[in-house]
Scaffold this active site. Structure first.
Site, PDB file in Angstrom:
ATOM      1  N   SER A  67     -27.004 -18.578 -27.881  1.00 36.77           N
ATOM      2  CA  SER A  67     -27.072 -17.557 -28.810  1.00 36.77           C
ATOM      3  C   SER A  67     -25.510 -17.099 -29.013  1.00 36.77           C
ATOM      4  O   SER A  67     -25.197 -16.909 -30.120  1.00 36.77           O
ATOM      5  CB  SER A  67     -27.531 -16.179 -27.944  1.00 36.77           C
ATOM      6  OG  SER A  67     -28.989 -16.577 -28.035  1.00 36.77           O
ATOM      7  N   GLY A 294     -35.348 -19.311 -31.358  1.00 37.08           N
ATOM      8  CA  GLY A 294     -35.190 -17.951 -31.074  1.00 37.08           C
ATOM      9  C   GLY A 294     -33.811 -17.641 -30.640  1.00 37.08           C
ATOM     10  O   GLY A 294     -33.229 -16.675 -30.964  1.00 37.08           O
ATOM     11  N   ASP A 295     -33.013 -18.392 -29.821  1.00 41.79           N
ATOM     12  CA  ASP A 295     -31.653 -18.360 -29.512  1.00 41.79           C
ATOM     13  C   ASP A 295     -30.777 -18.277 -30.761  1.00 41.79           C
ATOM     14  O   ASP A 295     -29.974 -17.204 -30.789  1.00 41.79           O
ATOM     15  CB  ASP A 295     -31.100 -19.362 -28.553  1.00 41.79           C
ATOM     16  CG  ASP A 295     -31.850 -19.779 -27.314  1.00 41.79           C
ATOM     17  OD1 ASP A 295     -32.678 -18.778 -27.037  1.00 41.79           O
ATOM     18  OD2 ASP A 295     -32.012 -20.902 -26.825  1.00 41.79           O
ATOM     19  N   ALA A 296     -31.053 -19.173 -31.747  1.00 43.52           N
ATOM     20  CA  ALA A 296     -30.274 -18.887 -32.919  1.00 43.52           C
ATOM     21  C   ALA A 296     -30.619 -17.894 -33.681  1.00 43.52           C
ATOM     22  O   ALA A 296     -29.466 -17.412 -34.140  1.00 43.52           O
ATOM     23  CB  ALA A 296     -30.637 -20.385 -33.819  1.00 43.52           C
TER      24      ALA A 296
END
EC number: 2.7.1.20
Length: 340
Positions: A67, A294-296
């Site tokens: 992230s 999801g991290d992105a």
């Protein structure tokens, strides 16, 4: 506004060992599709097996680090992000440091001499990813490292903090220190539900940190697990997001809950209301793998949040970043974003 070191992440730095596998491989190691778990003894042989595959790739990973890298990529300010976590004194640790620094992130790793750098097996089948993390050195992070003057300086300099829920398994004490600093200094503290097992087995440290969270991120599976663990008797993601946003608060900020649902709209709960934001549609044939999606999303979201953009714009940036990532192998991206 001064952007130098404005965003600080803390988490488990892992070197992703990513390879395409088949259903037999998942069955052999008892791995569920699209899940994230910690490695047990039965999983340990799979790392060598994956490393031997012709399609194997090594990518600097770990949820928070992903992230933070994506946020830095989307920010037009060099040195806007910092990151702390624990690696081993080995070639994987060196590789990871180089990778993160090349991405423009100011990394202050704790180097553990007793354990190798943590790895995460990313098993890709039909574009869906299953993660099995062998934390190793990542599990050795000590709060003493955070308290060192040169590291605490990063905490004091930052105005926004992001920590994935996975770090609750390693150093809840470090999380509390940063959370309390944020609350006392009117800064923004955010975390992620991260995985169903975090909500189930790390409920106590998660609940201890929750009052400090100004933003709670997660996906629909994690949200439903959170609801079940707390006896809410609802599977409705919008309802769950709202209930999480109304959890008691330790700081003056309100809480905003942001839940992604794959190809379905992003759910945002704030001020007692829920808004839905559509994601960017992607034809199935363009999907490479969902690892890091999801991290992105969080990275894209944070890149606009630190610039004090409206929530709708933060979500749009999150959707843009995850759309880029799922068309590539692992949490990687082109040299420059074309987010306008």
């Amino acid at each position: 506004m001064e952007y130098d070191g404005i965003l600080l992440g803390m988490g488990n730095p892992l070197l992703d060992i990513s390879a395409v596998v088949d259903q037999d491989f998942l069955n052999k190691y008892e791995i569920k599709p699209n899940n994230a778990i910690l490695a047990e003894d039965k999983h340990l042989p799979m790392y060598d097996e994956m490393a031997a595959k012709p399609t194997v790739e090594y990518i600097a990973g770990g949820a928070t680090q992903n992230s933070i890298r994506v946020a830095q990529w989307m920010l037009p300010f060099p040195g806007a992000t910092s990151y702390m976590g624990s690696v081993g004194k080995d070639k994987f640790g060196e590789e990871m440091k180089k990778n993160a620094q090349d991405a423009g992130v100011n990394v202050h790793y704790y180097e553990d001499e007793t354990a190798p750098t943590g790895t995460c097996a990313v098993c890709v089948l039909d574009g869906e990813r299953s993660l099995v993390a062998n934390l190793s050195a990542a599990n050795c992070y000590k709060v003493d490292h955070l308290k060192r003057p040169e590291n605490w300086a990063l905490v004091e300099k930052a105005k926004f903090y992001y920590i994935a829920g996975f770090f609750l398994t390693v150093s809840p004490e470090s999380i509390q220190l940063v959370a309390e600093h944020a609350a006392a200094n009117n800064k923004i503290f955010s975390m992620n539900l991260s995985a169903p097992f975090i909500c189930e087995f790390f409920r106590d440290p998660q609940e201890k940190a929750l009052p400090y969270m100004d933003f709670v991120f997660g996906n629909e599976t994690e949200a439903r697990t959170f609801s079940k663990v707390h006896g809410w008797e609802t599977d409705n993601v919008e309802e769950i997001a709202l209930k999480i946003s109304q959890w008691p608060k330790a700081s003056g900020h309100k809480r905003i809950t942001v839940i992604t649902q794959g190809a379905d709209p992003v759910v945002v709960a704030e001020d007692g209301k829920v808004k839905l934001f559509p994601v960017i549609p992607l034809p199935k044939e363009k999907l490479v793998d969902t690892n890091g999606a999801g991290d992105a999303f969080v990275g894209g979201f944070l890149s606009q949040l630190v610039q004090e953009k409206p929530i709708a714009e933060c979500v749009r940036a999150g959707c843009y970043a995850s759309n880029v990532i799922i068309q590539r192998s692992g949490c990687t991206y082109p040299e420059k974003p074309d987010f306008a």
